[in-house]
Design a protein around this motif. Structure first.
Motif, mmCIF file in Angstrom:
data_model
loop_
_atom_site.group_PDB
_atom_site.id
_atom_site.type_symbol
_atom_site.label_atom_id
_atom_site.label_comp_id
_atom_site.label_asym_id
_atom_site.label_seq_id
_atom_site.Cartn_x
_atom_site.Cartn_y
_atom_site.Cartn_z
ATOM 1 N N LYS A 65 0.842 -1.199 0.000
ATOM 2 C CA LYS A 65 0.000 0.000 0.000
ATOM 3 C C LYS A 65 0.875 1.245 0.000
ATOM 4 O O LYS A 65 2.078 1.189 0.317
ATOM 5 C CB LYS A 65 -0.946 0.004 1.194
ATOM 6 N N ASN A 66 0.260 2.345 -0.362
ATOM 7 C CA ASN A 66 0.997 3.605 -0.479
ATOM 8 C C ASN A 66 1.582 4.012 0.870
ATOM 9 O O ASN A 66 1.012 3.722 1.935
ATOM 10 C CB ASN A 66 0.081 4.699 -0.992
ATOM 11 N N ILE A 67 2.727 4.666 0.803
ATOM 12 C CA ILE A 67 3.451 5.073 2.014
ATOM 13 C C ILE A 67 3.609 6.593 2.015
ATOM 14 O O ILE A 67 3.941 7.200 0.981
ATOM 15 C CB ILE A 67 4.840 4.407 2.067
ATOM 16 N N LYS A 68 3.368 7.182 3.170
ATOM 17 C CA LYS A 68 3.643 8.598 3.376
ATOM 18 C C LYS A 68 4.760 8.732 4.398
ATOM 19 O O LYS A 68 4.706 8.104 5.449
ATOM 20 C CB LYS A 68 2.396 9.330 3.855
ATOM 21 N N ALA A 69 5.744 9.541 4.081
ATOM 22 C CA ALA A 69 6.884 9.697 4.981
ATOM 23 C C ALA A 69 7.474 11.082 4.806
ATOM 24 O O ALA A 69 7.034 11.874 3.955
ATOM 25 C CB ALA A 69 7.928 8.630 4.699
ATOM 26 N N PHE A 70 8.485 11.355 5.613
ATOM 27 C CA PHE A 70 9.166 12.644 5.532
ATOM 28 C C PHE A 70 10.543 12.465 4.919
ATOM 29 O O PHE A 70 11.136 11.381 4.969
ATOM 30 C CB PHE A 70 9.289 13.264 6.921
ATOM 31 N N ASP A 74 13.523 10.195 6.217
ATOM 32 C CA ASP A 74 13.083 9.051 7.024
ATOM 33 C C ASP A 74 13.678 7.755 6.493
ATOM 34 O O ASP A 74 14.035 7.627 5.312
ATOM 35 C CB ASP A 74 11.554 8.926 7.010
ATOM 36 N N SER A 75 13.744 6.749 7.369
ATOM 37 C CA SER A 75 14.130 5.398 6.958
ATOM 38 C C SER A 75 12.861 4.627 6.628
ATOM 39 O O SER A 75 11.953 4.511 7.467
ATOM 40 C CB SER A 75 14.899 4.703 8.090
ATOM 41 N N MET A 103 15.318 10.190 -1.484
ATOM 42 C CA MET A 103 14.875 10.415 -0.116
ATOM 43 C C MET A 103 15.179 11.827 0.384
ATOM 44 O O MET A 103 14.709 12.217 1.452
ATOM 45 C CB MET A 103 15.522 9.387 0.823
ATOM 46 N N ASN A 104 15.906 12.601 -0.367
ATOM 47 C CA ASN A 104 16.249 13.958 0.056
ATOM 48 C C ASN A 104 15.388 15.031 -0.609
ATOM 49 O O ASN A 104 15.557 16.223 -0.347
ATOM 50 C CB ASN A 104 17.720 14.253 -0.248
ATOM 51 N N THR A 105 14.476 14.589 -1.453
ATOM 52 C CA THR A 105 13.649 15.542 -2.198
ATOM 53 C C THR A 105 12.173 15.217 -2.028
ATOM 54 O O THR A 105 11.757 14.078 -2.284
ATOM 55 C CB THR A 105 14.008 15.516 -3.695
ATOM 56 N N PRO A 106 11.356 16.189 -1.599
ATOM 57 C CA PRO A 106 9.916 15.947 -1.491
ATOM 58 C C PRO A 106 9.326 15.599 -2.851
ATOM 59 O O PRO A 106 9.786 16.062 -3.904
ATOM 60 C CB PRO A 106 9.357 17.285 -0.975
ATOM 61 N N GLY A 107 8.292 14.749 -2.847
ATOM 62 C CA GLY A 107 7.650 14.353 -4.085
ATOM 63 C C GLY A 107 6.968 13.013 -3.936
ATOM 64 O O GLY A 107 6.987 12.394 -2.865
ATOM 65 N N LEU A 117 6.828 11.749 -0.220
ATOM 66 C CA LEU A 117 7.757 12.354 0.722
ATOM 67 C C LEU A 117 7.434 13.840 0.891
ATOM 68 O O LEU A 117 7.262 14.562 -0.104
ATOM 69 C CB LEU A 117 9.198 12.204 0.232
ATOM 70 N N LYS A 118 7.329 14.248 2.135
ATOM 71 C CA LYS A 118 7.100 15.644 2.449
ATOM 72 C C LYS A 118 8.236 16.167 3.306
ATOM 73 O O LYS A 118 8.917 15.402 3.977
ATOM 74 C CB LYS A 118 5.771 15.815 3.197
ATOM 75 N N LYS A 119 8.365 17.451 3.267
ATOM 76 C CA LYS A 119 9.375 18.073 4.119
ATOM 77 C C LYS A 119 8.946 17.924 5.571
ATOM 78 O O LYS A 119 7.778 18.134 5.914
ATOM 79 C CB LYS A 119 9.528 19.548 3.763
ATOM 80 N N LYS A 120 9.863 17.550 6.397
ATOM 81 C CA LYS A 120 9.551 17.317 7.806
ATOM 82 C C LYS A 120 9.116 18.628 8.450
ATOM 83 O O LYS A 120 9.841 19.639 8.390
ATOM 84 C CB LYS A 120 10.768 16.736 8.522
#
Length: 450
Positions: free
Chosen positions: A209-214, A217-218, A246-250, A274-277
């Motif tokens: 399933k889809n994942i949302k993270a910052f 993150d690991s 992992m270093n760029t939001p998107g 990925l969102k900015k923390k």
């Protein structure tokens, strides 16, 4: 004249009597000598017969099966005939009958020596248990020893090889002949049922399933993912996340690729967002440290999972204040504010309970109201004693309690505070238990009846 003749005749009779006596004594001596000779002959014959009997009683060649015990009794036809007096030039207890061999030694009885031979022979073929085998067409043929087990032979090693091999290019059911041979050359050929399957069904990937993270993150891509196959018990899973930065939001695509032994492939994609923390983000380590302190105060190590979970939801219900708006920029922030500031929305209550349950080692999921008309709602689905139950610590108007361990059916009938509001997409969550446990729960004291 007449008297003179009579005298002459008497002298002749006397001489004749003496001669007869001498003859009788001679015959007597001859008879005695004959008897003595006969006795000597009988004694000699008896002695010869005795030693011949002993010689015939000795078994001059003994053969025993490899692994069997050899004893002195094996070298005599009868143990009655003075066999206990015999001396063997070897100690039979020291003979290793697990090794095929042949050697000579002597048996001595009454000063007579008899050469004998001992042969230890392996004439018994190895034994085994056959293992019916299933494989896929065009798959590599297994080693022959995979088709048998429990191999036994007094000698090792036992070689295992095919006598015949099936045609792997097509599906069929056949018999494969496997040969077992021990070091002495004894052979046992066994028949093994052999099935070749034409596997054309790809594995099934579940839990993706889809994942949302910052950013930063690991990500644990394999958490909750299972791969099953109709034939292969161990299909492989590869994850292609090469497109992720992992270093760029998107939003990025991550591909799961499963393969079975027959070469069938299944693929499924998920989206990693990925969102900015956020500036208010709370690191999980900090959150769990707070949660563990609370858990240590409200539970004991000897409690059951049901007792610990009840204490957790009771604590959340009566120690966190409900407010209509809070910082939900991250689940850790929401849980942290609920545990530390003691306030939050239903999302905060659910995440606070989720964190405490996780610290207690109790599996749980977040359930989301779906669909909803005015507002969202969140609660927990908790796995206790192998069954799933609905739990909710969020306060409800006109209802001074909380929801704990309701089944799907009980949740659908729930009207605490005058309304339900627990509609959700059942296909997204595991089915709950079907047996009620409400008669075991004391909501006021947060205790469980045994």
């Amino acid at each position: 004249m007449s008297s003179g003749n009579n005298t002459r005749y008497r002298r002749s009779d006397s001489r004749r009597s003496v001669d007869n006596g001498n003859d009788n004594m001679a015959w007597a001596f001859k008879g005695l000598a004959a008897v003595c000779v006969m006795l000597v002959l009988l004694i000699v014959a008896a002695v010869i017969g005795f030693f011949r009997m002993q010689e015939e009683n000795v078994v001059n060649h003994v053969t025993v099966e490899c692994g069997e015990q050899v004893t002195r009794e094996d070298f005599f036809k009868s143990m009655i005939l003075f066999s206990d007096e015999a001396e063997l030039s070897v100690d039979l207890s020291q003979v290793d009958t697990n090794i095929p061999q042949e050697f000579d030694f002597n048996i001595t009885l009454f000063n007579m020596t008899y050469p004998v031979r001992l042969t230890v022979a392996d004439t018994i073929a190895p034994t085994c248990t056959v293992v019916p085998y299933t494989m896929y067409a065009n798959e590599k043929m297994p080693e022959a020893d995979k088709l048998v087990t429990d191999i036994y032979d007094v000698q090792q090693p036992v070689t295992v090889e095919y006598m015949t091999e099936p045609d792997l290019s097509r599906t069929n059911t056949s018999i494969v002949y496997v040969k077992l041979e021990d070091p002495s050359g004894n052979i046992n050929v066994v028949e093994v049922p052999f099935y070749i399957s034409n596997d054309v069904t790809a594995p099934v990937i579940s839990g993706a399933k889809n994942i949302k993270a910052f950013v930063g993150d690991s990500i644990s891509y394999r958490t909750g993912i299972t791969v099953t196959d109709d034939y292969d018990p161990n299909p492989t899973l590869d994850i292609d996340n090469s497109a992720v930065d992992m270093n760029t939001p998107g939003t990025y695509t991550v591909t799961y690729v499963a393969r079975d032994a027959a070469g069938n492939i299944a693929m499924t994609d998920i989206k990693l967002t990925l969102k900015k923390k956020p500036a208010t983000y709370v690191e999980p380590e900090e959150l769990y440290a707070v949660a563990q302190k609370i858990l240590n105060k409200i539970t004991k190590s000897n409690m059951t999972d049901m007792e610990k979970a009840l204490k957790i939801f009771h604590w959340c219900r009566y120690n966190i204040n409900y407010i209509t708006s809070t910082d939900t920029s991250s689940w850790t922030r929401a849980a942290y504010d609920a545990l530390v500031k003691r306030q939050g929305t239903c999302y905060s209550f659910a995440m606070a309970a989720w964190t405490l349950l996780d610290c207690a080692g109790i599996e749980n999921k977040i359930v989301e109201r779906e669909p909803f008309r005015w507002s969202a709602h969140y609660w927990n689905l908790v796995k206790i004693d192998g069954q799933w139950y609905h739990c909710d610590s969020t306060p409800r108007q006109h209802y001074n309690s909380y929801v704990f361990m309701l089944t799907d059916a009980e949740l659908a009938r729930f009207t605490g505070g005058g309304f339900n509001g627990y509609n959700f997409n059942h296909s997204k969550y595991p089915a709950s238990a079907t047996q009620s446990v409400q008669n075991r729960i004391n909501y006021g004291s947060a205790t469980v009846k045994k």
